[in-house]
Design a protein around this motif. Structure first.
Motif, PDB file in Angstrom:
ATOM      1  N   TYR A  15       0.843  -1.190   0.000  1.00 21.06           N
ATOM      2  CA  TYR A  15       0.000   0.000   0.000  1.00 21.06           C
ATOM      3  C   TYR A  15       0.879   1.242   0.000  1.00 21.06           C
ATOM      4  O   TYR A  15       1.745   1.398   0.850  1.00 21.06           O
ATOM      5  CB  TYR A  15      -0.916   0.011   1.224  1.00 21.06           C
ATOM      6  CG  TYR A  15      -1.658   1.320   1.383  1.00 21.06           C
ATOM      7  CD1 TYR A  15      -2.498   1.785   0.374  1.00 21.06           C
ATOM      8  CD2 TYR A  15      -1.508   2.098   2.519  1.00 21.06           C
ATOM      9  CE1 TYR A  15      -3.168   2.992   0.495  1.00 21.06           C
ATOM     10  CE2 TYR A  15      -2.181   3.301   2.657  1.00 21.06           C
ATOM     11  CZ  TYR A  15      -3.002   3.747   1.632  1.00 21.06           C
ATOM     12  OH  TYR A  15      -3.661   4.933   1.752  1.00 21.06           O
ATOM     13  N   ILE A  22      -3.231   0.210  -3.713  1.00 22.41           N
ATOM     14  CA  ILE A  22      -2.962  -1.101  -3.130  1.00 22.41           C
ATOM     15  C   ILE A  22      -2.586  -2.010  -4.292  1.00 22.41           C
ATOM     16  O   ILE A  22      -3.375  -2.195  -5.216  1.00 22.41           O
ATOM     17  CB  ILE A  22      -4.200  -1.657  -2.404  1.00 22.41           C
ATOM     18  CG1 ILE A  22      -4.668  -0.675  -1.318  1.00 22.41           C
ATOM     19  CG2 ILE A  22      -3.909  -3.037  -1.811  1.00 22.41           C
ATOM     20  CD1 ILE A  22      -6.102  -0.881  -0.885  1.00 22.41           C
ATOM     21  N   VAL A  46      -7.166   1.268   4.821  1.00 18.97           N
ATOM     22  CA  VAL A  46      -7.111   2.254   3.738  1.00 18.97           C
ATOM     23  C   VAL A  46      -8.464   2.952   3.612  1.00 18.97           C
ATOM     24  O   VAL A  46      -8.533   4.182   3.515  1.00 18.97           O
ATOM     25  CB  VAL A  46      -6.702   1.584   2.406  1.00 18.97           C
ATOM     26  CG1 VAL A  46      -6.841   2.552   1.242  1.00 18.97           C
ATOM     27  CG2 VAL A  46      -5.282   1.035   2.501  1.00 18.97           C
TER      28      VAL A  46
END
Length: 117
Positions: A15, A22, A46
């Motif tokens: 990430y 990602i 995220v």
């Protein structure tokens, strides 16, 4: 830049916080929640950052089994529920499963941008 990484024998997940990208690569053969937990945790972390765009790059992901596709589908639904976050998936037309399987994600989230190159 904050980089988070999950490295296993057959796959890697990276990430990049600067681009909210990602990247999944290798062969992701998940067999239940124990295997998916680190990846799900990263995806959810995220999403919790409330980015305007999340990009998932699958161009180097050779294989994803049904548990992995299920994990990805559930994530797409979570993103869809957050109206302020867009989702883009980058795929490769050199990897046969991606064209077939990833198009179904657009049914779950019509605004999903799928780029197959």
């Amino acid at each position: 830049m904050v980089t988070k990484q999950i490295k296993a024998e057959d796959y890697e997940v990276i990430y990049d916080s600067d681009t909210t990208t990602i990247t999944l690569s290798g062969s992701l053969r998940l067999s239940g929640l124990e295997d998916t937990n680190p990846v799900i945790k990263l995806l959810n972390e995220v999403l919790a950052e409330d980015p305007s765009l999340i990009t998932i790059n699958l161009q180097q992901l050779e294989f994803l089994n049904s548990s992995g596709i299920n994990m990805l589908s559930k994530f797409v639904i979570k993103v869809r529920q957050k109206k302020e976050t867009s989702l883009m998936i980058l795929a490769s037309n050199k990897i046969p499963w991606q064209g077939k399987s990833l198009k179904n994600l657009q049914k779950l989230m019509p605004s999903l941008e799928l780029k197959i190159e």
